[in-house]
Write an enzyme that holds these catalytic residues in place. Structure first.
Site, PDB file in Angstrom:
ATOM      1  N   ASN A  33      15.767  57.999 -34.337  1.00  0.00           N
ATOM      2  CA  ASN A  33      16.534  58.136 -33.152  1.00  0.00           C
ATOM      3  C   ASN A  33      17.516  59.424 -33.095  1.00  0.00           C
ATOM      4  O   ASN A  33      18.186  59.483 -34.111  1.00  0.00           O
ATOM      5  CB  ASN A  33      17.205  56.757 -32.984  1.00  0.00           C
TER       6      ASN A  33
ATOM      7  N   HIS B 104      14.313  58.621 -28.904  1.00  0.00           N
ATOM      8  CA  HIS B 104      14.265  57.263 -29.278  1.00  0.00           C
ATOM      9  C   HIS B 104      13.521  57.482 -30.668  1.00  0.00           C
ATOM     10  O   HIS B 104      12.723  58.427 -30.796  1.00  0.00           O
ATOM     11  CB  HIS B 104      13.369  56.162 -28.526  1.00  0.00           C
TER      12      HIS B 104
ATOM     13  N   GLU C 222      10.781  56.261 -31.844  1.00  0.00           N
ATOM     14  CA  GLU C 222       9.492  56.165 -31.412  1.00  0.00           C
ATOM     15  C   GLU C 222       8.919  57.508 -30.792  1.00  0.00           C
ATOM     16  O   GLU C 222       7.751  58.066 -31.055  1.00  0.00           O
ATOM     17  CB  GLU C 222       9.006  54.992 -30.621  1.00  0.00           C
TER      18      GLU C 222
ATOM     19  N   CYS D  85      11.678  49.844 -26.828  1.00  0.00           N
ATOM     20  CA  CYS D  85      12.053  49.562 -25.544  1.00  0.00           C
ATOM     21  C   CYS D  85      10.977  49.823 -24.370  1.00  0.00           C
ATOM     22  O   CYS D  85       9.870  50.288 -25.074  1.00  0.00           O
ATOM     23  CB  CYS D  85      13.166  50.452 -25.191  1.00  0.00           C
TER      24      CYS D  85
ATOM     25  N   CYS E 263       9.500  53.713 -24.668  1.00  0.00           N
ATOM     26  CA  CYS E 263       8.520  53.568 -25.737  1.00  0.00           C
ATOM     27  C   CYS E 263       7.371  52.976 -25.643  1.00  0.00           C
ATOM     28  O   CYS E 263       6.405  53.439 -26.207  1.00  0.00           O
ATOM     29  CB  CYS E 263       9.253  53.597 -27.163  1.00  0.00           C
TER      30      CYS E 263
HETATM   31  N1  LIG Z   1      13.163  50.560 -30.449  1.00  0.00           N
HETATM   32  C1  LIG Z   1      14.192  51.317 -30.048  1.00  0.00           C
HETATM   33  C2  LIG Z   1      15.212  51.069 -29.214  1.00  0.00           C
HETATM   34  C3  LIG Z   1      16.017  51.850 -28.886  1.00  0.00           C
HETATM   35  N2  LIG Z   1      16.047  53.067 -29.475  1.00  0.00           N
HETATM   36  C4  LIG Z   1      15.014  53.266 -30.539  1.00  0.00           C
HETATM   37  O1  LIG Z   1      15.120  54.392 -30.865  1.00  0.00           O
HETATM   38  N3  LIG Z   1      14.220  52.523 -30.729  1.00  0.00           N
END
Ligand SMILES: Nc1ccnc(=O)[nH]1
Length: 158
Positions: free
Chosen positions: A42, A53, A55, A87, A90
């Site tokens: 991130n 993010h 991902e 989220c 992603c």
């Molecule tokens: N799964 C996630 C939630 C929020 N931010 C991220 O980078 N990844």
């Protein structure tokens, strides 16, 4: 098992992000035949970004960065490893690219705005939670130490 090996790389990415003052979430994208396509963390804090993010960074890293993108077939049935449950942004990217499996450290029990496990599974994407304490604790610590920053995260409820 490969899940542990690739998750460990995602965890290393999360730690690097944490050391740089960023949100400690790392991800690794692995093709169906076991090739690592990309990894990243991130970068919202580091780059002042609103979309990078973990991902997305891993997905971005799978591109050569210039010219034609890789053929869409390399993503089919790939696995996205992430230290935190993806989220909805992603999740959308995973669905768009035909990722077949999402393996995450923790997060399904958090108060997220969208039930992304349900979304992924409704499109036939397999999900697995590794219940990883280390990534969970690192994230909890970051949230504790950065309440104002965390309050601006659109994926976190309340
Ligand atoms: N799964 C996630 C939630 C929020 N931010 C991220 O980078 N990844």
């Amino acid at each position: 098992m490969d899940d542990d090996k690739f998750f460990a790389i995602a965890l290393e990415e999360a730690k690097k992000g944490f050391q740089d003052g960023g949100v400690p979430i790392g991800a690794v994208l692995v093709s169906k035949d076991g090739q690592m396509l990309g990894k990243g963390c991130n970068k919202l804090v580091q780059e002042g970004s609103v979309t990078k993010h973990g991902e997305m960074s891993a997905l971005e890293a799978s591109s050569p960065g210039t010219g034609l993108p890789p053929p869409a077939t390399i993503y089919k049935g790939a696995t996205m490893y992430s230290t935190l449950l993806p989220c909805v942004m992603c999740t959308g990217a995973c669905l768009l690219y035909g990722i077949g499996r999402v393996v995450y450290g923790s997060g399904a029990d958090q108060n997220l705005k969208f039930d992304t496990v349900k979304i992924l599974e409704s499109y036939g994407v397999e999900t697995a939670c590794l219940s990883n304490r280390e990534s969970e604790e690192m994230m909890a610590r970051w949230v504790r130490e950065n309440p104002e920053r965390y309050g601006r995260e659109p994926w976190a409820e309340g």
